[in-house]
Design a protein around this motif. Structure first.
Motif, PDB file in Angstrom:
ATOM      1  N   ASP A 228       7.570   0.742   6.437  1.00 34.16           N
ATOM      2  CA  ASP A 228       7.526  -0.167   5.331  1.00 34.16           C
ATOM      3  C   ASP A 228       5.930  -1.132   5.233  1.00 34.16           C
ATOM      4  O   ASP A 228       5.014  -1.345   5.016  1.00 34.16           O
ATOM      5  N   LEU A 229       5.688  -2.177   7.259  1.00 31.96           N
ATOM      6  CA  LEU A 229       4.938  -2.460   7.204  1.00 31.96           C
ATOM      7  C   LEU A 229       3.352  -1.482   7.230  1.00 31.96           C
ATOM      8  O   LEU A 229       2.462  -2.299   7.573  1.00 31.96           O
ATOM      9  N   ALA A 230       3.708  -0.787   8.089  1.00 28.68           N
ATOM     10  CA  ALA A 230       2.710   1.040   8.484  1.00 28.68           C
ATOM     11  C   ALA A 230       2.226   1.071   7.391  1.00 28.68           C
ATOM     12  O   ALA A 230       0.901   1.540   6.462  1.00 28.68           O
ATOM     13  N   THR A 231       2.623   0.608   5.932  1.00 26.19           N
ATOM     14  CA  THR A 231       2.185   0.953   4.466  1.00 26.19           C
ATOM     15  C   THR A 231       1.192   0.766   4.292  1.00 26.19           C
ATOM     16  O   THR A 231       0.258   0.937   3.553  1.00 26.19           O
ATOM     17  N   ILE A 232       1.075  -0.960   4.063  1.00 22.81           N
ATOM     18  CA  ILE A 232       0.505  -2.324   4.025  1.00 22.81           C
ATOM     19  C   ILE A 232      -0.753  -1.787   4.602  1.00 22.81           C
ATOM     20  O   ILE A 232      -1.895  -1.779   4.929  1.00 22.81           O
ATOM     21  N   SER A 233      -0.476  -2.189   5.858  1.00 24.64           N
ATOM     22  CA  SER A 233      -1.543  -2.019   7.113  1.00 24.64           C
ATOM     23  C   SER A 233      -2.820  -0.586   6.494  1.00 24.64           C
ATOM     24  O   SER A 233      -3.736  -0.585   6.936  1.00 24.64           O
ATOM     25  N   GLY A 234      -2.040   0.365   6.344  1.00 27.27           N
ATOM     26  CA  GLY A 234      -2.734   1.522   5.863  1.00 27.27           C
ATOM     27  C   GLY A 234      -3.426   1.551   4.637  1.00 27.27           C
ATOM     28  O   GLY A 234      -4.387   2.286   4.749  1.00 27.27           O
TER      29      GLY A 234
END
Length: 252
Positions: A228-234
């Protein structure tokens, strides 16, 4: 995109030495992140007693995410996939039944600091220093945040993340729990690592595995939350300001 490597060598004592390297200051493009997580998973074999995670060379431990790949992102799904690579590595370390020891010979930036935080026990030379530069390029250290908060606490993580141009030295890292042992030179660090490992090789492997599970208690939700945090970074990495900042950093 074919530069760099990950390799594993298993000593007769049962130490799996996983080494990664890349010409761009040991940065980690997605294909190396994938290989790194696979090597960590493969090192769970019975013959292995401990895992040592290290990088190539004698100056930089890891420069974090590959700027070339970040600049090549075309959509949010690709962005999430790239940052999920760091989630894969952190989760591979977390799930491994083997204790993972970090060897930090030099500077670590961004995702490289996250790798240090994910290790169960981390050694450093006095040349080591850490920096979270993400805010300066208009993104944030989201995927590695849980590993860092778990290891150094919210206050120290705040200090790192909100001072994106500052390198914090190895003694700061030790005082705040990111590093467990600081040695004056790389040679002395390697000697300390050997001594540390030698004390554990003959210990009950079941006890070490149980201790590993205890150390990581309460982190099972990372199987979902890191992605889920990777979605924000992406998503943020695609922003025009982030792309401009990345181009400026690369041109320096």
């Amino acid at each position: 995109m074919d530069s760099g490597f990950v390799k594993t060598e298993i000593t007769t004592d049962g130490l799996a030495v996983i080494t990664f390297g890349h010409p761009a200051h040991n940065s980690l493009p997605s294909y190396l992140l994938k290989q790194l997580s696979e090597h960590i998973q493969a090192a769970a074999e019975p013959a292995v007693k401990l895992i040592l995670l290290q990088s190539d060379g004698d100056r930089t431990f890891c420069a974090g995410a590959s700027f070339d790949e970040l600049l090549a992102l075309t959509d949010e799904e690709a962005g999430k996939a790239f940052f999920s690579g760091f989630a894969h590595v952190i989760n591979a370390i977390r799930r491994s039944p083997k204790l993972v020891i970090g060897r930090t010979q030099g500077k670590a930036i961004g995702g490289g600091v996250g790798l240090m935080a994910a290790c169960d026990y981390c050694f450093a030379s006095e040349n080591a220093a850490v920096k979270l530069s993400e805010i300066s390029i208009n993104i944030g250290p989201f995927v590695i945040a849980p590993a860092l908060e778990r290891k150094i606490g919210l206050s120290a993580f705040t200090t790192l993340s909100l001072n994106p141009t500052t390198f914090f030295d190895s003694h700061w890292a030790q005082r705040n729990g990111l590093v467990h042992s600081v040695q004056p030179t790389t040679t002395e660090m390697d000697k300390a690592i050997d001594e540390f490992c030698n004390t554990l090789f003959n210990k009950n492997p079941e006890a070490l595995t149980a201790l590993k599970q205890t150390l990581w208690q309460g982190t099972d939700h990372w199987e979902v939350s890191l992605y889920d945090l990777a979605t924000i970074s992406g998503r943020l990495a695609l922003d025009e300001e982030a792309q401009r900042s990345l181009r400026e950093f690369k041109s320096r």
